[in-house]
Motif scaffolding. Structure first.
Motif, PDB file in Angstrom:
ATOM      1  N   VAL A 115       3.832  -1.777   4.267  1.00 40.42           N
ATOM      2  CA  VAL A 115       2.970  -1.831   3.087  1.00 40.42           C
ATOM      3  C   VAL A 115       3.091  -0.498   2.355  1.00 40.42           C
ATOM      4  CG1 VAL A 115       0.632  -2.099   2.193  1.00 40.42           C
ATOM      5  CG2 VAL A 115       1.359  -3.420   4.195  1.00 40.42           C
ATOM      6  N   ILE A 116       3.466  -0.571   1.087  1.00 39.89           N
ATOM      7  CA  ILE A 116       3.572   0.619   0.237  1.00 39.89           C
ATOM      8  C   ILE A 116       2.512   0.477  -0.836  1.00 39.89           C
ATOM      9  CG2 ILE A 116       5.106   2.040  -1.169  1.00 39.89           C
ATOM     10  CD1 ILE A 116       7.445   0.409   0.160  1.00 39.89           C
TER      11      ILE A 116
ATOM     12  N   GLY B 149       0.803  -0.239  -8.071  1.00 32.32           N
ATOM     13  CA  GLY B 149       0.529  -1.473  -7.352  1.00 32.32           C
ATOM     14  C   GLY B 149       0.909  -1.350  -5.897  1.00 32.32           C
ATOM     15  N   THR B 150       1.237  -2.487  -5.280  1.00 30.81           N
ATOM     16  CA  THR B 150       1.491  -2.529  -3.839  1.00 30.81           C
ATOM     17  C   THR B 150       2.676  -3.419  -3.530  1.00 30.81           C
ATOM     18  OG1 THR B 150      -0.904  -2.324  -3.467  1.00 30.81           O
ATOM     19  CG2 THR B 150       0.438  -2.973  -1.583  1.00 30.81           C
ATOM     20  N   LEU B 151       3.548  -2.964  -2.651  1.00 28.47           N
ATOM     21  CA  LEU B 151       4.618  -3.789  -2.105  1.00 28.47           C
ATOM     22  C   LEU B 151       4.259  -4.162  -0.670  1.00 28.47           C
ATOM     23  CD1 LEU B 151       7.834  -1.913  -3.330  1.00 28.47           C
ATOM     24  CD2 LEU B 151       6.555  -3.750  -4.459  1.00 28.47           C
ATOM     25  N   VAL B 152       4.276  -5.462  -0.391  1.00 25.75           N
ATOM     26  CA  VAL B 152       3.978  -5.976   0.945  1.00 25.75           C
ATOM     27  C   VAL B 152       5.278  -6.583   1.482  1.00 25.75           C
ATOM     28  CG1 VAL B 152       2.581  -7.562   2.312  1.00 25.75           C
ATOM     29  CG2 VAL B 152       1.596  -6.433   0.297  1.00 25.75           C
ATOM     30  N   CYS B 153       5.918  -5.874   2.386  1.00 22.83           N
ATOM     31  CA  CYS B 153       7.238  -6.252   2.900  1.00 22.83           C
ATOM     32  C   CYS B 153       7.086  -6.884   4.278  1.00 22.83           C
ATOM     33  CB  CYS B 153       8.153  -5.034   2.980  1.00 22.83           C
ATOM     34  SG  CYS B 153       8.408  -4.193   1.395  1.00 22.83           S
ATOM     35  N   LEU B 154       7.335  -8.188   4.359  1.00 20.40           N
ATOM     36  CA  LEU B 154       7.286  -8.914   5.622  1.00 20.40           C
ATOM     37  C   LEU B 154       8.732  -9.144   6.057  1.00 20.40           C
ATOM     38  CD1 LEU B 154       4.501 -11.484   4.671  1.00 20.40           C
ATOM     39  CD2 LEU B 154       4.238  -9.251   5.767  1.00 20.40           C
TER      40      LEU B 154
END
Length: 362
Positions: A40-41, A81-86
């Motif tokens: 999560v960034i 914003g936010t990057l959600v990397c799965l």
């Protein structure tokens, strides 16, 4: 869409923080945890929450590498914003190098939004969806073809939805297949919940393909620019775009006879009406079936199996209008597609990308 902390998968990530962790989503027969790698960034400034998912089918590895590189490339101070990397959704399939959830061969990408009291796949889907996807504003879901097939680099999107169309066009593939997706797919469920999501398809299973990866990272940045996650970056245009409607413009060409298959098309994806695409023969070559292009168009997906049964799909084919054909012919003359077929449906480099805020008049 507000700056501040975000809670995902039992973790609270503050604004300006980048965190990696493993989210326990289930357990093995032995009671050992099954864990999804997550990055999560969380940017310092306002912006949308964007999810990136890979390996919902466990043997589709190009996306795994893309998500790894995105997670490594971006820092909180560089994004709004936010990057959600799965990194891997179908962990059991990934570990077994199989498409489906092992043992019961359940398709995780037909199981969303899931059910916390149902099968393994539906429980996984429910946990992933509730803990991560439902908390985001838009998403990119990365896929490849399955084993013994290869597919052109393209996007699948519900182009009737303006928010989804915006994501699809910003991603910048030349080919977009229009459709809402099958029931239970991640993107269909997310879109129905107001989270515009597209499926990115590229190449072959069980490998990393460098040309696809390099281009996809460029396209991810374009989507982030379009949605002001990277406000100072331009949105890209691939040079030509063909949106394939839901109707008869695309089809699977199938074998009428069983036998040994030889590919005759190539090396580039453009074929003319009547061109031989495949031949199918018995062991004695007493009978040879010739599969021809029904019109001038693109080979966007193909079986790479050297044998076939009657009715087996050989080729995913898309018809084209003359204007697009002329653009592709120009690319062919300039050598863009020289290694297309042997390279696993890869363009050698995204040399036609031009940077600007919106694509030319369509």
């Amino acid at each position: 869409m507000t700056a501040g902390s975000i809670s995902l998968g039992g973790q609270t990530v503050e604004a300006g923080e980048k965190r990696t962790f493993r989210f326990e989503c289930s357990e093995t027969y032995h009671g050992d945890p099954i864990e999804i790698p997550v990055t999560v960034i969380n940017g310092e400034s306002d912006g949308p929450r964007v999810f990136l998912t890979a390996a919902v089918h466990g043997d589709e590895l190009n996306g795994v590498k893309i998500v790894q590189e995105v997670a490594n490339q971006y820092a909180p101070e560089a994004i709004d914003g936010t990057l959600v990397c799965l990194h891997v959704l179908n962990v059991p399939g990934f570990l077994a190098q199989q498409r489906y959830v092992p043992i019961y061969d359940e398709d995780l990408n037909r199981s969303f939004p899931g059910n916390s009291r149902s099968t393994m796949a539906k429980r996984l889907a429910n946990t992933i969806y509730e803990e991560f996807i439902s908390k985001c504003d838009l998403g990119l879901d990365f896929h490849t073809s399955t084993r013994n097939r290869a597919t052109m680099y393209h996007v699948r999107a519900d182009m009737r939805d303006p928010a989804v169309e915006r994501v699809a066009r910003a991603f910048g593939t030349s080919v977009i297949l229009d459709g809402e997706g099958s029931a239970g797919t991640l993107r269909r469920v997310a879109c129905s919940d107001g989270i515009p999501t597209v499926t990115v398809e590229m190449g072959r299973a069980l490998r990393f393909q460098t040309a696809h990866l390099d281009r996809a990272l460029h396209c991810v940045a374009s989507v982030l620019a379009e949605h002001d996650v990277l406000p100072d970056r331009p949105v890209s245009w691939p040079g030509w775009t063909r949106v394939i409607a839901r109707g008869g413009e695309k089809r699977w060409l199938r074998a009428d006879n069983a036998g040994l298959v030889e590919m005759e098309w190539g090396p580039h994806p453009l074929v003319e009406e009547g061109d031989t695409l495949f031949t199918i023969s018995d062991h004695f070559k007493d009978h040879v079936e010739v599969v021809r292009a029904p019109s001038t168009g693109l080979v966007i997906g193909v079986s790479e199996n050297a044998v076939t049964y009657p009715g087996h799909p050989l080729c995913h084919f898309v018809s084209l209008e003359e204007e697009t054909v002329e653009i592709i012919r120009d690319d062919i003359e300039q050598g863009v597609f020289d290694v297309y077929r042997v390279g696993g449906f890869q363009w050698p480099e995204p040399r036609w990308y031009t940077e600007h805020r919106s694509e030319p008049d369509r």
